[in-house]
Write an enzyme that holds these catalytic residues in place. Structure first.
Site, PDB file in Angstrom:
ATOM      1  N   GLY A   6      -5.117  85.703  40.446  1.00  0.00           N
ATOM      2  CA  GLY A   6      -4.902  87.018  39.865  1.00  0.00           C
ATOM      3  C   GLY A   6      -6.069  87.915  40.224  1.00  0.00           C
ATOM      4  CB  THR A   7      -6.449  90.876  41.758  1.00  0.00           C
ATOM      5  OG1 THR A   7      -5.536  90.044  42.469  1.00  0.00           O
ATOM      6  CG2 THR A   7      -7.582  91.171  42.701  1.00  0.00           C
ATOM      7  CB  THR A   8      -8.007  94.793  39.517  1.00  0.00           C
ATOM      8  OG1 THR A   8      -8.280  94.673  40.900  1.00  0.00           O
ATOM      9  CG2 THR A   8      -8.989  95.752  38.884  1.00  0.00           C
TER      10      THR A   8
END
Length: 224
Positions: A6-8
């Site tokens: 997952g990211t931001t």
């Protein structure tokens, strides 16, 4: 072997409330593995959590933390406090430091005695209480720039929501591992509210419309 990541994610405190926002893209190497990845979770009536990093590790933590929060409520008849929840998570992460969970987490919550609380945690259990805002993931440097420029501790919740969405939107435009929509939650003394996609889209449209009006005014001034 590549794993889903997952990211931001973004968290901020304003006007006695906590705002959490995440993108929805999960990547596996250079592949977009999921366009509807869930990175925002309700842990308790007054606590929510965001994840960035290994999806499998983060989901295991969410399951464990949710179970512990329910068990605490069964034993005491009270909701676990945000500080206690963050400390418990810090201890879990630190106890696994030799085989760490590959994830960064943000915990936001509302303490009925102490007000809005925000914590960030690293994979080894390091815990920071954030008094203003925080961001995690590959798009966080971009998000931080937007937050630094627009943040005010006393801003109303509506403006805080717009700032969080602006930060996520900017990260999604510049970071290849962020994108595919936004999840949003606001935590107040009323509890956790997770926004529907339609509500988020409406706010984003308002932001875009306002931005276009500013650009038009600047263009007119230059032409004069």
């Amino acid at each position: 072997m590549d794993v889903m990541k997952g990211t931001t994610t973004v968290g901020l405190i304003c006007d006695d409330a906590v705002i959490l926002a995440t993108d929805k893209r999960a990547s596996m190497g250079n592949l977009v593995a999921d366009k509807e990845a869930k990175k925002l979770y309700k842990i308790d009536d007054y606590i929510a959590l965001t994840i960035a990093g290994s999806v499998g590790d983060a989901q295991a933590i969410v399951r464990l933390l949710t179970a512990e929060a329910k068990l605490y409520k069964m034993r005491t008849g009270k909701n676990i406090s945000p500080l206690a929840c963050a400390t418990l998570l810090s201890n879990i992460l630190h106890s696994n430091r030799y085989f760490p969970f590959l994830t960064q987490l943000i915990i936001g919550g509302y303490d009925l005695l102490e007000g809005a609380k925000l914590f960030s945690l690293d994979p080894l259990g390091g815990m920071n209480e954030e008094k203003t805002f925080t961001a995690t993931g590959s798009g966080s440097p971009i998000a931080y720039g937007v937050l630094e420029a627009g943040y005010d501790r006393d801003m109303p919740v509506e403006e805080g929501i717009k700032l969080a969405l602006k930060a996520l939107k900017s990260a999604m435009e510049r970071d290849t591992y962020s994108g595919n929509g936004i999840s949003l939650a606001v935590i107040t003394k009323e509890g956790v509210k997770i926004f529907e996609d339609e509500e988020i889209e409406k706010i984003l449209n308002e932001i875009t419309s306002k931005s276009k009006k500013k650009t038009t005014k600047r263009s007119r001034r230059k032409s004069k």
